[in-house]
Design a protein around this motif. Structure first.
Motif, short mmCIF file in Angstrom:
data_model
loop_
_atom_site.label_atom_id
_atom_site.label_comp_id
_atom_site.label_asym_id
_atom_site.label_seq_id
_atom_site.Cartn_x
_atom_site.Cartn_y
_atom_site.Cartn_z
N ASP A 1 -39.41 -18.89 40.56
CA ASP A 1 -38.26 -18.85 41.48
C ASP A 1 -37.03 -18.36 40.72
OD1 ASP A 1 -36.07 -19.37 43.10
OD2 ASP A 1 -36.81 -21.32 43.78
N PRO A 2 -36.37 -17.29 41.17
CA PRO A 2 -35.19 -16.76 40.47
C PRO A 2 -34.10 -17.82 40.25
CG PRO A 2 -35.94 -15.20 42.12
CD PRO A 2 -36.75 -16.45 42.33
N ALA A 3 -33.93 -18.72 41.23
CA ALA A 3 -32.89 -19.75 41.09
C ALA A 3 -33.21 -20.69 39.93
CB ALA A 3 -32.77 -20.53 42.39
N VAL A 4 -34.49 -21.01 39.79
CA VAL A 4 -34.91 -21.88 38.69
C VAL A 4 -34.84 -21.13 37.36
CG1 VAL A 4 -36.83 -23.23 37.73
CG2 VAL A 4 -36.36 -23.30 40.19
N LEU A 5 -35.29 -19.89 37.36
CA LEU A 5 -35.26 -19.10 36.13
C LEU A 5 -33.83 -18.90 35.63
CD1 LEU A 5 -37.97 -16.41 37.00
CD2 LEU A 5 -38.16 -18.30 35.37
N LYS A 6 -32.89 -18.81 36.54
CA LYS A 6 -31.48 -18.66 36.16
C LYS A 6 -31.03 -19.89 35.36
CE LYS A 6 -26.83 -18.46 38.19
NZ LYS A 6 -26.06 -18.45 39.47
N GLN A 7 -31.40 -21.08 35.82
CA GLN A 7 -31.01 -22.31 35.12
C GLN A 7 -31.84 -22.49 33.84
OE1 GLN A 7 -28.33 -23.74 36.15
NE2 GLN A 7 -28.29 -22.44 37.98
N ARG A 8 -33.09 -22.09 33.90
CA ARG A 8 -33.96 -22.25 32.73
C ARG A 8 -33.43 -21.44 31.55
NH1 ARG A 8 -40.60 -21.75 32.54
NH2 ARG A 8 -40.78 -21.49 30.27
N ALA A 9 -32.83 -20.30 31.83
CA ALA A 9 -32.30 -19.45 30.76
C ALA A 9 -31.18 -20.14 29.98
CB ALA A 9 -31.80 -18.13 31.35
N LYS A 10 -30.61 -21.18 30.55
CA LYS A 10 -29.52 -21.92 29.87
C LYS A 10 -30.04 -22.97 28.89
CE LYS A 10 -26.69 -21.67 34.09
NZ LYS A 10 -25.98 -22.47 35.14
N VAL A 11 -31.35 -23.25 28.94
CA VAL A 11 -31.91 -24.38 28.21
C VAL A 11 -32.48 -23.94 26.87
CG1 VAL A 11 -33.55 -26.29 28.28
CG2 VAL A 11 -32.49 -25.48 30.41
#
Length: 515
Positions: free
Chosen positions: A413-423
């Motif tokens: 999911d792009p929305a999840v991948l966007k947040q995952r990139a911060k971790v």
């Protein structure tokens, strides 16, 4: 010697009745009672005297260990241990029920349906009743089809997934009481976990490449099944021998991306093996009376070595046995994810209570955990054991549920991948020094430059920060209700929390199965 004592001795030693006749009649108490009530008392005294006579070559440690194990079925437990055992039994059955909806669980149910066996034991979350060995295997796989089940830090194991299925299957075979079942489960936790603790605990797998989980499970399931089968002292010694011979598993399980090999190694195989071993010993099979000493003993074969010297402390097998109950040191997961992810989710839950923010308000999340944990949960392909993914889901949803942690589609999911990139997940030597504790340091930096930091020392659900009965029940409801239904879930919870009132453990079957 009186006539009753002479006859009782001959019966116990198998010289009065043929083995076929004894097996047909059933237990020793049934045999003696069918002949004369006075024989039961005489035989009990003779068995006790024989159990106190160590076999040739049996070490004092083995005498102490096997004597304790044979008495466990009638040994009253402290109230706080009983309560804790109920929590773990409920939590493990809930893991079996929820696991039935996952790939490993579906495979276990298909195995039970096609393999069959005599209709003796319950396969959870199904309409299957089959042989005790097959049921123990299926329920063990069900229990670890997910990352929902309990874990024991000092031994680096998941005791419940092998111990509870083994005790339950063997308990149904012999129609034991709920109290007997609870004591069998407690013994399994005590014996299994002490095995790897005596060889270095979590370091055992790193030193040998053998699985701590598989090692603990073989002995834990064996002890639980042996207790449910009411094995005597000498039989318990042989059971430990057969458990040692079934010990297996290597660290390569961590490369399984579908959680099926893990379920086989941690739960199904050892649960079935424990039941099989108890059956064999109970039917008269012979073996080695002390597998922990003498030539080619368990520690010589399995323990790590340093400069050729075995690195093990066998005395830990009986250390505080009967005083320190390992089930009270076993963790129940608040979150249905891999153990190393528990502390970071606790930290984020605390941050949401401290400050109102959304995922888009967050610039970066740095998670510092132990090196072995980072290797286990960083950037994995399975959602519930992938740290980066679960942090992203937590940021968006502000919680995680059984449903969300198994939604593999969200890993793309792009929305999840966007947040995952911060971790960012980092191995931290400060946390390494705290192992086997599941600690973590979590740092959240916001777009405005402010930061929240927490070092989580005591994860919720651990022995240091235990969940309440109400929290354990709430977790169980979330896992059981979608599969069995709300009414059935309440019935099962009520039965398990009052398990000492159950006269025959098979009474649980209607509450555990579905049509």
């Amino acid at each position: 010697m009186s006539h009753e004592e002479k006859v009782a001795r001959e019966i116990v030693e198998g010289r009065y009745l043929s083995r076929r006749r004894m097996l047909k009649l059933g237990s020793l108490s049934t045999i003696l009672g069918s002949l004369h009530p006075s024989l039961l008392k005489a035989a009990s005294a003779f068995v006790q005297s024989k159990s106190e006579e160590p076999a040739s070559g049996v070490s004092p440690l083995m005498v102490q260990l096997s004597t304790y194990m044979s008495a466990a079925a009638t040994h009253a437990l402290p109230d706080e241990v009983v309560e804790k055992a109920k929590h773990h039994i409920l939590d493990t059955f809930a893991a079996m029920v929820s696991g039935s909806e996952l790939p490993g669980g579906r495979g276990a149910l298909e195995f039970a349906r096609t393999y069959g066996g005599k209709e003796v034991a319950t396969v959870v979350a199904s309409n299957v009743v089959c042989g005790a060995i097959e049921a123990a295997f299926a329920n063990g796989v069900l229990a670890h089809s997910d990352e929902t089940d309990d874990s024991h830090g000092p031994s680096r194991s998941h005791p419940g997934v092998s111990v509870v299925p083994a005790a339950f299957a063997m308990g149904e075979q012999f129609a034991i009481t709920g109290t007997h079942f609870l004591r069998a489960v407690t013994l399994g936790y005590d014996i299994g976990t002490r095995i790897t603790m005596s060889m270095g605990g979590p370091a055992y797998q790193a030193a040998t490449h053998r699985s701590t989980h598989g090692t603990v499970a073989s002995f834990g399931a064996g002890a639980a099944a042996g207790c449910a089968a009411s094995l005597n002292t000498e039989q318990m010694r042989l059971l430990l021998d057969y458990s040692a011979q079934q010990t297996s598993g290597i660290g390569a399980w961590s490369r399984d991306a579908e959680h099926m090999e893990k379920a086989f190694l941690f739960g199904g195989k050892p649960a079935a093996g424990g039941v099989l071993a108890a059956f064999l010993i109970r039917s008269g099979w012979s073996g080695v009376s002390d597998i922990f000493s003498g030539s080619d003993n368990f520690f010589e074969a399995m323990a790590p070595r340093e400069n050729g010297v075995v690195k093990a402390d066998p005395s830990m097998l009986t250390d505080k046995l009967g005083e320190r109950y390992e089930i009270t040191r076993t963790n129940i997961k608040k979150w249905t994810v891999g153990s190393p992810i528990q502390a970071p989710l606790d930290a984020l839950a605390g941050f949401f209570q401290q400050r109102s923010f959304t995922a888009d308000d967050v610039k970066t999340v740095v998670v510092r955990i132990a090196t072995d944990e980072a290797n286990t949960v960083s950037n994995r392909d399975i959602p519930d054991i992938c740290m980066e993914h679960m942090i992203a889901v937590m940021l968006i949803d502000k919680t995680v549920t059984f449903k969300s942690v198994h939604d593999k589609a969200r890993m793309k999911d792009p929305a999840v991948l966007k947040q995952r990139a911060k971790v960012q997940v980092l191995a931290d030597p400060r946390i390494d020094a705290r192992r086997p504790r599941r600690e973590a340091i979590v740092e959240v930096t916001f777009n405005d430059g402010t930061q929240l930091t927490q070092w989580v020392h005591d994860v919720r659900g651990t022995a240091e920060n235990p969940m309440t009965r109400e929290e354990v029940v709430a977790k169980a409801r979330d896992l059981i209700t979608p599969v069995l239904g709300a009414s059935e879930c309440s019935t099962l919870i009520d039965k398990l929390l009052a398990i000492e009132t159950i006269r025959d453990i098979r009474e649980l079957r209607p509450a555990l199965q579905r049509s």
